[in-house]
Design a protein around this motif. Structure first.
Motif, short mmCIF file in Angstrom:
data_model
loop_
_atom_site.label_atom_id
_atom_site.label_comp_id
_atom_site.label_asym_id
_atom_site.label_seq_id
_atom_site.Cartn_x
_atom_site.Cartn_y
_atom_site.Cartn_z
N SER A 25 64.14 3.07 -3.96
CA SER A 25 64.82 3.44 -5.21
C SER A 25 63.77 3.73 -6.28
CB SER A 25 65.72 2.30 -5.67
OG SER A 25 64.92 1.20 -6.11
N ALA A 26 64.21 4.31 -7.39
CA ALA A 26 63.28 4.60 -8.50
C ALA A 26 62.64 3.31 -9.01
CB ALA A 26 64.02 5.31 -9.63
N GLU A 27 63.42 2.23 -9.09
CA GLU A 27 62.88 0.94 -9.54
C GLU A 27 61.83 0.40 -8.57
OE1 GLU A 27 65.41 -2.74 -10.18
OE2 GLU A 27 65.92 -1.49 -11.93
N GLU A 28 62.13 0.49 -7.28
CA GLU A 28 61.18 0.02 -6.27
C GLU A 28 59.91 0.87 -6.28
OE1 GLU A 28 64.06 -1.81 -2.79
OE2 GLU A 28 63.98 0.37 -3.03
N ASP A 30 58.64 2.31 -8.94
CA ASP A 30 57.87 1.85 -10.11
C ASP A 30 57.08 0.59 -9.76
OD1 ASP A 30 58.73 3.92 -11.77
OD2 ASP A 30 60.40 2.74 -12.62
N ASP A 31 57.75 -0.35 -9.07
CA ASP A 31 57.07 -1.59 -8.66
C ASP A 31 55.92 -1.28 -7.69
OD1 ASP A 31 58.81 -3.07 -10.20
OD2 ASP A 31 60.08 -3.68 -8.49
N ASP A 34 52.95 0.20 -9.59
CA ASP A 34 52.21 -0.85 -10.31
C ASP A 34 51.34 -1.64 -9.34
OD1 ASP A 34 53.44 -0.06 -12.67
OD2 ASP A 34 54.91 -1.70 -12.65
#
Length: 124
Positions: A25-28, A30-31, A34
């Protein structure tokens, strides 16, 4: 961001990694970004190691002393194929009981090495 933006080109990664990353996902993502940046920074700060050399095999002051006693240069500039930066000395045991010092460094995706001297040279 609109739905008509072009999909970014994929980096040169093995297919199995691209497949996993594409499924995040987009959130994953991003993680992951990082984490990847933090990991890259951490690796840049550490001396290189090879996949087949454990930290216990890394050279220490005793190795430096041994090579100096043998009259062996520890300057990579004294070796034709060894790069001036990024190379380090390691101990390899290609055959049980036969240990040798080698220069080791990365060239692209592969590890390169050059023989230096035996760990225990025969006495003349």
């Amino acid at each position: 961001m609109t739905g008509d933006t072009e999909r970014p080109s994929a980096p040169d990664l093995p297919g199995h990694l691209r497949d996993v990353v594409d499924g995040l996902s987009a959130e994953e993502l991003d993680d992951l970004a990082d984490y990847a940046q933090a990991l890259a920074d951490w690796k840049r700060e550490r001396p290189p190691t090879s996949p087949d050399t454990s930290p216990e095999d890394a050279v220490d002051d005793d190795v430096v002393e041994d090579l100096e006693e043998q009259g062996v240069s520890m300057d990579p500039d004294d070796y034709d194929d060894v790069p001036a930066t990024g190379a380090y000395i390691t101990v390899k045991e290609p055959k049980q009981g036969y240990r040798y010092y080698y220069w080791q460094w990365r060239e692209g995706d592969t590890w390169k090495n050059e023989y230096i001297a035996p760990v225990n040279p025969k006495e003349d």
